[in-house]
Scaffold this motif. Structure first.
Motif, PDB file in Angstrom:
ATOM      1  N   THR A   7       0.847  -1.194   0.000  1.00  0.00           N
ATOM      2  CA  THR A   7       0.000   0.000   0.000  1.00  0.00           C
ATOM      3  C   THR A   7       0.881   1.242   0.000  1.00  0.00           C
ATOM      4  OG1 THR A   7      -1.792  -1.130   1.169  1.00  0.00           O
ATOM      5  CG2 THR A   7      -1.792   1.275   1.217  1.00  0.00           C
ATOM      6  N   ALA A   8       0.685   2.100  -0.985  1.00  0.00           N
ATOM      7  CA  ALA A   8       1.484   3.327  -1.108  1.00  0.00           C
ATOM      8  C   ALA A   8       0.680   4.356  -1.883  1.00  0.00           C
ATOM      9  CB  ALA A   8       2.806   3.041  -1.817  1.00  0.00           C
ATOM     10  N   PRO A   9       0.922   5.642  -1.635  1.00  0.00           N
ATOM     11  CA  PRO A   9       0.161   6.689  -2.326  1.00  0.00           C
ATOM     12  C   PRO A   9       0.355   6.633  -3.840  1.00  0.00           C
ATOM     13  CG  PRO A   9       1.358   7.592  -0.449  1.00  0.00           C
ATOM     14  CD  PRO A   9       1.863   6.198  -0.651  1.00  0.00           C
ATOM     15  N   TYR A  10      -0.687   7.021  -4.544  1.00  0.00           N
ATOM     16  CA  TYR A  10      -0.569   7.167  -5.988  1.00  0.00           C
ATOM     17  C   TYR A  10       0.574   8.125  -6.320  1.00  0.00           C
ATOM     18  CZ  TYR A  10      -5.223   5.069  -6.728  1.00  0.00           C
ATOM     19  OH  TYR A  10      -6.303   4.224  -6.783  1.00  0.00           O
ATOM     20  N   GLY A  11       1.310   7.814  -7.360  1.00  0.00           N
ATOM     21  CA  GLY A  11       2.443   8.639  -7.779  1.00  0.00           C
ATOM     22  C   GLY A  11       3.760   8.179  -7.205  1.00  0.00           C
ATOM     23  N   SER A  12       3.704   7.431  -6.107  1.00  0.00           N
ATOM     24  CA  SER A  12       4.941   7.009  -5.436  1.00  0.00           C
ATOM     25  C   SER A  12       5.321   5.571  -5.752  1.00  0.00           C
ATOM     26  CB  SER A  12       4.776   7.164  -3.922  1.00  0.00           C
ATOM     27  OG  SER A  12       3.842   6.213  -3.416  1.00  0.00           O
ATOM     28  N   GLY A 398       0.950  -4.148 -10.498  1.00  0.00           N
ATOM     29  CA  GLY A 398       0.621  -5.320  -9.706  1.00  0.00           C
ATOM     30  C   GLY A 398       1.297  -5.389  -8.359  1.00  0.00           C
ATOM     31  N   ASP A 399       2.319  -4.575  -8.126  1.00  0.00           N
ATOM     32  CA  ASP A 399       3.047  -4.595  -6.861  1.00  0.00           C
ATOM     33  C   ASP A 399       2.474  -3.639  -5.826  1.00  0.00           C
ATOM     34  OD1 ASP A 399       4.797  -6.416  -7.989  1.00  0.00           O
ATOM     35  OD2 ASP A 399       6.207  -4.866  -8.637  1.00  0.00           O
ATOM     36  N   PHE A 400       1.550  -2.758  -6.259  1.00  0.00           N
ATOM     37  CA  PHE A 400       1.090  -1.702  -5.354  1.00  0.00           C
ATOM     38  C   PHE A 400      -0.420  -1.532  -5.407  1.00  0.00           C
ATOM     39  CE2 PHE A 400       5.499  -0.629  -6.117  1.00  0.00           C
ATOM     40  CZ  PHE A 400       5.947  -0.232  -4.860  1.00  0.00           C
ATOM     41  N   THR A 401      -0.938  -1.019  -4.295  1.00  0.00           N
ATOM     42  CA  THR A 401      -2.317  -0.570  -4.222  1.00  0.00           C
ATOM     43  C   THR A 401      -2.344   0.741  -3.453  1.00  0.00           C
ATOM     44  OG1 THR A 401      -4.572  -1.218  -3.616  1.00  0.00           O
ATOM     45  CG2 THR A 401      -2.829  -1.787  -2.058  1.00  0.00           C
ATOM     46  N   ALA A 402      -3.345   1.552  -3.692  1.00  0.00           N
ATOM     47  CA  ALA A 402      -3.415   2.862  -3.043  1.00  0.00           C
ATOM     48  C   ALA A 402      -4.126   2.751  -1.699  1.00  0.00           C
ATOM     49  CB  ALA A 402      -4.152   3.841  -3.947  1.00  0.00           C
ATOM     50  N   PRO A 403      -3.868   3.672  -0.785  1.00  0.00           N
ATOM     51  CA  PRO A 403      -4.591   3.692   0.488  1.00  0.00           C
ATOM     52  C   PRO A 403      -6.098   3.842   0.253  1.00  0.00           C
ATOM     53  CG  PRO A 403      -2.694   5.170   0.557  1.00  0.00           C
ATOM     54  CD  PRO A 403      -2.856   4.746  -0.864  1.00  0.00           C
ATOM     55  N   PRO A 404      -6.912   3.274   1.105  1.00  0.00           N
ATOM     56  CA  PRO A 404      -8.369   3.371   0.955  1.00  0.00           C
ATOM     57  C   PRO A 404      -8.821   4.829   0.864  1.00  0.00           C
ATOM     58  CG  PRO A 404      -7.808   1.784   2.661  1.00  0.00           C
ATOM     59  CD  PRO A 404      -6.532   2.477   2.295  1.00  0.00           C
ATOM     60  N   GLY A 405      -9.680   5.102  -0.100  1.00  0.00           N
ATOM     61  CA  GLY A 405     -10.262   6.434  -0.246  1.00  0.00           C
ATOM     62  C   GLY A 405      -9.456   7.414  -1.064  1.00  0.00           C
ATOM     63  N   GLU A 406      -8.200   7.063  -1.411  1.00  0.00           N
ATOM     64  CA  GLU A 406      -7.390   7.997  -2.192  1.00  0.00           C
ATOM     65  C   GLU A 406      -7.731   7.873  -3.675  1.00  0.00           C
ATOM     66  OE1 GLU A 406      -2.752   9.218  -3.229  1.00  0.00           O
ATOM     67  OE2 GLU A 406      -3.153   7.621  -1.779  1.00  0.00           O
ATOM     68  N   LEU A 407      -7.817   9.016  -4.341  1.00  0.00           N
ATOM     69  CA  LEU A 407      -8.030   9.051  -5.778  1.00  0.00           C
ATOM     70  C   LEU A 407      -6.725   9.405  -6.475  1.00  0.00           C
ATOM     71  CD1 LEU A 407     -11.454  10.951  -5.939  1.00  0.00           C
ATOM     72  CD2 LEU A 407     -11.054   8.518  -6.393  1.00  0.00           C
ATOM     73  N   PRO A 408      -6.515   8.901  -7.691  1.00  0.00           N
ATOM     74  CA  PRO A 408      -5.228   9.137  -8.354  1.00  0.00           C
ATOM     75  C   PRO A 408      -5.138  10.521  -8.991  1.00  0.00           C
ATOM     76  CG  PRO A 408      -6.643   7.839  -9.774  1.00  0.00           C
ATOM     77  CD  PRO A 408      -7.381   7.988  -8.465  1.00  0.00           C
ATOM     78  N   PRO A 409      -3.929  11.060  -9.079  1.00  0.00           N
ATOM     79  CA  PRO A 409      -3.736  12.242  -9.919  1.00  0.00           C
ATOM     80  C   PRO A 409      -3.996  11.866 -11.378  1.00  0.00           C
ATOM     81  CG  PRO A 409      -1.612  11.367  -9.231  1.00  0.00           C
ATOM     82  CD  PRO A 409      -2.662  10.583  -8.495  1.00  0.00           C
ATOM     83  N   LEU A 410      -4.437  12.828 -12.156  1.00  0.00           N
ATOM     84  CA  LEU A 410      -4.787  12.584 -13.560  1.00  0.00           C
ATOM     85  C   LEU A 410      -3.946  13.474 -14.462  1.00  0.00           C
ATOM     86  CD1 LEU A 410      -6.708  11.488 -15.857  1.00  0.00           C
ATOM     87  CD2 LEU A 410      -8.129  13.517 -15.389  1.00  0.00           C
ATOM     88  N   ILE A 411      -3.336  12.868 -15.488  1.00  0.00           N
ATOM     89  CA  ILE A 411      -2.662  13.615 -16.542  1.00  0.00           C
ATOM     90  C   ILE A 411      -3.591  13.662 -17.747  1.00  0.00           C
ATOM     91  CG2 ILE A 411      -0.707  13.674 -18.130  1.00  0.00           C
ATOM     92  CD1 ILE A 411       0.925  12.183 -16.016  1.00  0.00           C
TER      93      ILE A 411
END
Length: 649
Positions: A7-12, A398-411
């Motif tokens: 579990t890690a923040p999107y972008g990281s 496949g190695d990561f998932t985001a913390p519950p409730g976090e939305l990803p940054p969008l390009i």
């Protein structure tokens, strides 16, 4: 067994799609030709200083380089170039990038010598080479840079090099597409004039070649200022074919001496805007069967025409992207790709059995499917009730998932042109971001190709308005669907797409970051000082100068910096002749003066589009650090505090 995802923040997220993978482990193949038993193509190699290498593959042998390290096979005609070589069983003819002369290579011993005169400063250039059936002459575009301006004509050049180029036809602002009939008795070519671009309106001509090789009679076959005719070619029986958009879509036509017969009759696109000459969307097998590729809803298809020409029969190839189709004898070769296959030079199985032969992949190292995001085609409503399109890529690793409730940054990616279109082919430059936890929207705003002439012309006079609106509505649509973080929206583009991104960052309040790759910041200076090919383009996109000077300034970010608040990242090639570097430098200086957070990076040796491995690596590293600093995450394997501090400038 795979470990549990971290579990890690999107972008990281840590990704195997590295800067080195983007920069070094790739070639960009183009322009395949079948010449006897060999298949030839050109490769752009960033790891070799952006050199263009002619490569061949014969039988079951491996690909081998044809040209040596002293040459780069590249034409600079119209600045964007295109097909820069031709070949026979005995010789290869190619344009060398450094001096723009045509060289002849003996295929037996590799000896190479120029067959066109030396001219200083590349003031004479050649491109779109085609060889006469008897091998005695090359016919091609000649571009001459004189004190009176830039001139274009079609010339014939003896392959022996015994005489200077001989003009065949001209009299128009632009010419392209010279092609011989199979018996060598006729020649066809295309012309157009300012203010048109070739996707606005062209004329197709055909002439008879006399005993001395000059044109003794010509006729206008098709086209006008409001009909775009492209890609002329001959069937084995000598029947002229071409692609026209008179139906509202670029379709293949068979010349009948009157208006032409529309083959297949599909509401689909059999061509793309002719930014590069020599591209081919169709060809003929030895028995006369027409093989063609077309696009609908951002997905490519290959098919065969039935004998009566009433319809195309699709062939199941497994590919969804096709460029540079070459058909000869019983063979068909193209540059192909799909959502899970990188672009490659492929000899195609036309039976539908998918027994293709990959001659050269664009990459040696492939990333596992667990790191690859698959695009989803979406249509959505924009301003004025108009429908716009995009390819949406969700974050995937496949190695990561985001913390519950976090939305990803969008390009939000604004393609160039502005007549280009989003491609579904696997692109590691996209996967670099999605595998790190970004969502990405590749937008086909109004004005994009691939959706018919009406959609392409929806940008007329409204560049910087409807394209911006469509990109903003793409972001809003994904936010509404819960697929993107509304506070971490990025708008990004290159060239004309850089203009769209800069306009969105300047005139709107939706995006948190703007990124421009050699983008237009001052439309007035582009209209006054760009190269000949695009020198009248802005008459279609915005208006005419000096009459519409107020509109040009209203649309140009450089004149409206009082409205800009978001951080900007600016990349520029120091040798760019399309968007001169002084324009981006002026923008950066104005941002510095106004205290707007930004970073400006100019690359020596780069032109309009980055080719060097170190540039590509630096751009990816810098952009990731900039996003991390502005959007509030720490990229995996961050380049260090110095780079992060630099990104905060």
């Amino acid at each position: 067994m795979r470990s549990v995802a971290t579990t890690a923040p999107y972008g990281s997220w840590k990704s195997p799609v590295s800067e080195d993978l983007l920069a070094e482990d790739r070639v960009v193949p183009s322009c395949p030709l079948v010449v006897g038993p060999a298949v030839l193509w050109v490769e752009l190699r960033p790891a070799e200083g952006g050199r263009y290498v002619l490569v061949q593959q014969v039988g079951d042998g491996p690909p081998t380089d044809v040209t040596t390290s002293e040459f780069s096979v590249r034409s600079l005609v119209y600045e964007y170039g295109g097909l820069a070589y031709a070949g026979s069983s005995r010789h290869i003819f190619f344009v060398n990038g450094d001096d723009q002369r045509i060289y002849r290579m003996d295929r037996d011993d590799g000896s190479t010598r120029p067959i066109t005169p030396a001219v200083a400063d590349r003031r004479v250039r050649f491109g779109d080479l085609t060889l006469s059936p008897d091998g005695s002459r090359l016919v091609c575009i000649r571009e001459r840079h004189t004190d009176e301006g830039v001139r274009h004509d079609i010339v014939a050049i003896p392959t022996s090099g015994a005489a200077d180029p001989v003009p065949l036809c001209g009299g128009h602002d632009f010419v392209t597409g010279p092609r011989f009939s199979p018996d060598g008795s006729r020649l066809t070519w295309l012309t157009w004039d300012h203010p048109n671009m070739p996707w606005d309106g062209t004329e197709l001509w055909e002439g008879t070649l006399g005993p001395s090789g000059d044109l003794v009679g010509t006729r206008l076959v098709a086209g006008s200022r409001t009909e775009s005719v492209v890609h002329p070619g001959y069937a084995p029986d000598g029947t002229l074919h071409y692609v026209s958009d008179r139906s509202g879509f670029w379709n293949v036509y068979r010349d009948d001496g009157v208006r032409g017969y529309r083959v297949g009759g599909l509401d689909a696109e059999f061509a793309e805007p002719s930014w590069h000459f020599g591209e081919r969307p169709y060809g003929f097998l030895a028995d006369g069967t027409l093989v063609a590729v077309w696009t609908s809803d951002n997905s490519g298809q290959l098919g065969l025409s039935e004998p009566d020409g009433e319809r195309f029969v699709p062939v199941d190839t497994g590919f969804t992207s096709f460029t540079d189709l070459c058909v000869a004898g019983s063979r068909a070769v193209a540059v192909c790709g799909s959502a899970d296959q990188v672009s490659a030079v492929v000899e195609l199985d036309l039976t539908g059995g998918r027994q293709h032969r990959v001659l050269r992949s664009s990459r040696r190292t492939l990333v596992g499917p667990e790191y690859l995001s698959t695009p989803r085609y979406l249509e959505y409503e924009s301003t004025d009730g108009a429908t716009a399109r995009m390819l949406y890529y969700p974050p995937r690793n496949g190695d990561f998932t985001a913390p519950p409730g976090e939305l990803p940054p969008l390009i939000v990616l604004c393609h160039g042109g502005p007549t280009f279109s989003a491609s579904p082919a696997l692109n590691y430059a996209v996967q670099f971001w999605t595998s790190r936890g970004f969502a990405l929207a590749d937008v086909d705003y109004r004005g994009s190709s691939g959706h018919g002439r009406r959609y392409r012309e929806a940008l007329r006079g409204r560049w910087g308005v409807v394209d911006v609106a469509d990109c903003e509505h793409a972001a809003r649509r994904l936010v509404k669907l819960g697929l993107a973080d509304p506070d971490r929206l990025v708008v990004k583009g290159a060239s004309s797409g850089g203009f769209t991104a800069l306009c969105a960052a300047t005139f709107g309040d939706l995006f948190a970051v703007g990124v421009s790759y050699y983008g237009v910041a001052d439309a007035t200076s582009i209209a006054a000082g760009t190269h000949k090919f695009e020198s009248s383009y802005l008459e279609f996109l915005i208006g005419s100068l000096p009459r519409d000077i107020d509109r040009f300034r209203e649309r140009s970010p450089l004149f409206n910096l009082d409205r800009l608040r978001v951080p900007l990242l600016l990349f520029q090639g120091a040798e760019d002749r399309v968007v001169p570097p002084d324009q981006t430098a002026r923008l950066a200086e104005a941002l510095r003066h106004r205290g707007v957070p930004h970073q400006y990076v100019e690359f020596p040796g780069e032109q309009h589009g980055f080719r060097l491995a170190e540039t590509i690596r630096t751009v990816a590293r810098t952009e990731l650090a900039f996003y991390g600093a502005v959007l509030g995450f720490a990229p995996a394997g961050s380049p260090g505090s110095g780079a992060m501090e630099e990104a905060r400038l």
